[in-house]
Scaffold this motif. Structure first.
Motif, PDB file in Angstrom:
ATOM      1  N   LYS A   1      -1.454   9.095  -1.540  1.00 50.42           N
ATOM      2  CA  LYS A   1      -2.429  10.180  -1.656  1.00 50.42           C
ATOM      3  C   LYS A   1      -1.803  11.337  -2.428  1.00 50.42           C
ATOM      4  N   ASP A   2      -2.567  11.910  -3.321  1.00 48.17           N
ATOM      5  CA  ASP A   2      -2.125  12.973  -4.229  1.00 48.17           C
ATOM      6  C   ASP A   2      -1.190  12.456  -5.318  1.00 48.17           C
ATOM      7  N   GLY A   3      -1.057  11.129  -5.409  1.00 53.91           N
ATOM      8  CA  GLY A   3      -0.318  10.549  -6.525  1.00 53.91           C
ATOM      9  C   GLY A   3      -1.132  10.596  -7.805  1.00 53.91           C
ATOM     10  N   LEU A   4      -0.544  10.081  -8.876  1.00 52.75           N
ATOM     11  CA  LEU A   4      -1.141  10.232 -10.206  1.00 52.75           C
ATOM     12  C   LEU A   4      -1.593   8.905 -10.790  1.00 52.75           C
ATOM     13  N   ALA A   5      -2.628   8.982 -11.614  1.00 55.61           N
ATOM     14  CA  ALA A   5      -3.074   7.826 -12.395  1.00 55.61           C
ATOM     15  C   ALA A   5      -3.342   8.288 -13.818  1.00 55.61           C
ATOM     16  N   CYS A   6      -2.516   7.813 -14.745  1.00 54.86           N
ATOM     17  CA  CYS A   6      -2.706   8.109 -16.166  1.00 54.86           C
ATOM     18  C   CYS A   6      -3.403   6.897 -16.778  1.00 54.86           C
ATOM     19  N   ILE A   7      -4.662   7.085 -17.170  1.00 56.01           N
ATOM     20  CA  ILE A   7      -5.489   5.966 -17.628  1.00 56.01           C
ATOM     21  C   ILE A   7      -6.095   6.312 -18.978  1.00 56.01           C
ATOM     22  N   ALA A   8      -5.940   5.400 -19.933  1.00 54.78           N
ATOM     23  CA  ALA A   8      -6.482   5.604 -21.275  1.00 54.78           C
ATOM     24  C   ALA A   8      -7.564   4.571 -21.559  1.00 54.78           C
ATOM     25  N   ILE A   9      -8.665   5.062 -22.137  1.00 57.53           N
ATOM     26  CA  ILE A   9      -9.797   4.222 -22.518  1.00 57.53           C
ATOM     27  C   ILE A   9     -10.012   4.377 -24.024  1.00 57.53           C
ATOM     28  N   LEU A  10     -10.223   3.268 -24.714  1.00 52.04           N
ATOM     29  CA  LEU A  10     -10.508   3.370 -26.138  1.00 52.04           C
ATOM     30  C   LEU A  10     -11.786   4.170 -26.379  1.00 52.04           C
TER      31      LEU A  10
ATOM     32  N   PRO B   1       0.827  -1.217   0.000  1.00 52.37           N
ATOM     33  CA  PRO B   1       0.000   0.000   0.000  1.00 52.37           C
ATOM     34  C   PRO B   1       0.858   1.264   0.000  1.00 52.37           C
ATOM     35  N   ASN B   2       0.383   2.278  -0.717  1.00 53.90           N
ATOM     36  CA  ASN B   2       1.031   3.603  -0.731  1.00 53.90           C
ATOM     37  C   ASN B   2       2.503   3.533  -1.129  1.00 53.90           C
ATOM     38  N   SER B   3       2.822   2.620  -2.045  1.00 54.77           N
ATOM     39  CA  SER B   3       4.225   2.419  -2.413  1.00 54.77           C
ATOM     40  C   SER B   3       4.613   3.095  -3.722  1.00 54.77           C
ATOM     41  N   LEU B   4       3.635   3.724  -4.401  1.00 55.25           N
ATOM     42  CA  LEU B   4       3.902   4.290  -5.723  1.00 55.25           C
ATOM     43  C   LEU B   4       3.561   5.773  -5.774  1.00 55.25           C
ATOM     44  N   ASP B   5       4.278   6.460  -6.658  1.00 57.96           N
ATOM     45  CA  ASP B   5       3.931   7.855  -6.951  1.00 57.96           C
ATOM     46  C   ASP B   5       2.877   7.945  -8.039  1.00 57.96           C
ATOM     47  N   ALA B   6       2.789   6.905  -8.887  1.00 60.36           N
ATOM     48  CA  ALA B   6       1.881   6.977 -10.037  1.00 60.36           C
ATOM     49  C   ALA B   6       1.646   5.587 -10.621  1.00 60.36           C
TER      50      ALA B   6
ATOM     51  N   GLU C   1     -12.438  -7.899 -15.456  1.00 60.18           N
ATOM     52  CA  GLU C   1     -13.828  -8.228 -15.142  1.00 60.18           C
ATOM     53  C   GLU C   1     -14.504  -7.099 -14.382  1.00 60.18           C
ATOM     54  N   SER C   2     -13.732  -6.383 -13.559  1.00 63.39           N
ATOM     55  CA  SER C   2     -14.284  -5.269 -12.785  1.00 63.39           C
ATOM     56  C   SER C   2     -13.333  -4.081 -12.824  1.00 63.39           C
ATOM     57  N   PRO C   3     -13.529  -3.149 -13.758  1.00 63.32           N
ATOM     58  CA  PRO C   3     -12.709  -1.943 -13.769  1.00 63.32           C
ATOM     59  C   PRO C   3     -12.764  -1.183 -12.446  1.00 63.32           C
ATOM     60  N   LEU C   4     -13.908  -1.234 -11.767  1.00 63.14           N
ATOM     61  CA  LEU C   4     -14.025  -0.548 -10.480  1.00 63.14           C
ATOM     62  C   LEU C   4     -13.057  -1.151  -9.461  1.00 63.14           C
ATOM     63  N   LYS C   5     -12.930  -2.466  -9.469  1.00 63.81           N
ATOM     64  CA  LYS C   5     -11.981  -3.114  -8.556  1.00 63.81           C
ATOM     65  C   LYS C   5     -10.553  -2.656  -8.837  1.00 63.81           C
ATOM     66  N   VAL C   6     -10.229  -2.452 -10.112  1.00 68.40           N
ATOM     67  CA  VAL C   6      -8.893  -1.960 -10.457  1.00 68.40           C
ATOM     68  C   VAL C   6      -8.695  -0.546  -9.915  1.00 68.40           C
ATOM     69  N   LEU C   7      -9.719   0.291  -9.997  1.00 69.95           N
ATOM     70  CA  LEU C   7      -9.608   1.641  -9.439  1.00 69.95           C
ATOM     71  C   LEU C   7      -9.344   1.588  -7.932  1.00 69.95           C
ATOM     72  N   PHE C   8     -10.031   0.703  -7.222  1.00 71.70           N
ATOM     73  CA  PHE C   8      -9.784   0.562  -5.789  1.00 71.70           C
ATOM     74  C   PHE C   8      -8.350   0.091  -5.528  1.00 71.70           C
ATOM     75  N   GLU C   9      -7.849  -0.796  -6.385  1.00 69.42           N
ATOM     76  CA  GLU C   9      -6.483  -1.287  -6.236  1.00 69.42           C
ATOM     77  C   GLU C   9      -5.477  -0.163  -6.502  1.00 69.42           C
ATOM     78  N   ILE C  10      -5.758   0.671  -7.484  1.00 69.34           N
ATOM     79  CA  ILE C  10      -4.888   1.831  -7.744  1.00 69.34           C
ATOM     80  C   ILE C  10      -4.839   2.738  -6.527  1.00 69.34           C
ATOM     81  N   LYS C  11      -5.997   2.986  -5.917  1.00 74.27           N
ATOM     82  CA  LYS C  11      -6.035   3.836  -4.714  1.00 74.27           C
ATOM     83  C   LYS C  11      -5.241   3.210  -3.566  1.00 74.27           C
ATOM     84  N   ARG C  12      -5.194   1.895  -3.515  1.00 74.66           N
ATOM     85  CA  ARG C  12      -4.465   1.215  -2.449  1.00 74.66           C
ATOM     86  C   ARG C  12      -2.954   1.366  -2.618  1.00 74.66           C
ATOM     87  N   ILE C  13      -2.466   1.222  -3.853  1.00 77.16           N
ATOM     88  CA  ILE C  13      -1.014   1.163  -4.054  1.00 77.16           C
ATOM     89  C   ILE C  13      -0.368   2.526  -4.319  1.00 77.16           C
ATOM     90  N   VAL C  14      -1.179   3.528  -4.677  1.00 73.64           N
ATOM     91  CA  VAL C  14      -0.630   4.860  -4.975  1.00 73.64           C
ATOM     92  C   VAL C  14      -0.805   5.775  -3.763  1.00 73.64           C
TER      93      VAL C  14
END
Length: 223
Positions: free
Chosen positions: A136-145, A105-110, A121-134
């Motif tokens: 606070k105030d870190g970055l998420a660069c996410i691209a959707i087709l 947890p909280n081990s990444l800047d981005a 299967e669950s993009p929402l679960k991935v968002l929760f996982e991003i919040k866990r490992i990044v």
């Protein structure tokens, strides 16, 4: 059908064709502006995870810019190609589902996730996982087709009742999902096909620009 197993099989089968075109995508094609866009916001020597890294081309590119990079992917075939590309660099690659990232947890800047959340299967679960490992105030660069990429070709068979492993989303749907779950949009960028580039897209309202896009790239700050 086990989603993760099927996704791994499909991307193993696509590894050779993907690898043959990934350099072109990142250097002169549809992904060429993503890393410059990310670098505008990413501090030097940041710790960043490339979620759904594929053959690792972007991961290695970021590492050679001085960042501390971990690449995550389901496909063993993709990661074998990534390990070859990464020779001489500091990138670490891990075989894992991006819904269950084996990082502290909280081990990444981005994080960077380019067209990978649609394949979970669950993009929402991935968002929760991003919040866990990044952090606070870190970055998420996410691209959707976007709509003109016609990602529906990967999910069309659901209309016949068949099981598919593509969670088709429109950019505006994903944006709402992210913002309702602790992600604050700070920047965005559209990628367009050549025909759309001839149009005055920058003068159009946001929803029309997204509707014309081949891919939409978001930059979020983690609340």
């Amino acid at each position: 059908m086990q989603w993760v197993d099927e996704a791994e099989k499909q991307w193993d089968n696509r590894a050779d064709s993907w690898h043959s075109s990934s350099r072109g995508m990142w250097e002169t094609g549809s992904r060429k502006d993503i890393i410059p866009f990310l670098k505008k916001y990413l501090p030097d020597e940041s710790a960043i995870c490339d979620l759904g890294c594929g053959d690792g081309y972007a991961s290695v590119k970021l590492a050679r810019m001085g960042h501390h990079v971990t690449g995550i992917d389901l496909s063993e075939q993709m990661l074998e190609k990534a390990s070859v590309l990464a020779v001489g660099s500091s990138v670490q690659f891990i075989k894992a589902d991006i819904s269950e990232v084996p990082l502290e947890p909280n081990s990444l800047d981005a994080v960077m996730a380019i067209n990978s959340l649609e394949w979970t299967e669950s993009p929402l679960k991935v968002l929760f996982e991003i919040k866990r490992i990044v952090k606070k105030d870190g970055l998420a660069c996410i691209a959707i087709l976007g709509p003109t990429a016609m990602p529906r070709i990967n999910s069309f068979r659901r209309l016949y009742g068949e099981k598919v492993i593509c969670n088709t989303m429109m950019p505006w749907e994903f944006e709402k999902l992210a913002e309702e779950n602790g992600f604050k949009k700070i920047a965005e960028m559209g990628v367009y096909k050549r025909e759309a580039e001839k149009l005055p897209v920058e003068n159009l309202p946001l929803e029309l620009r997204q509707s014309l896009s081949f891919m939409w790239v978001f930059m979020f700050k983690i609340k």
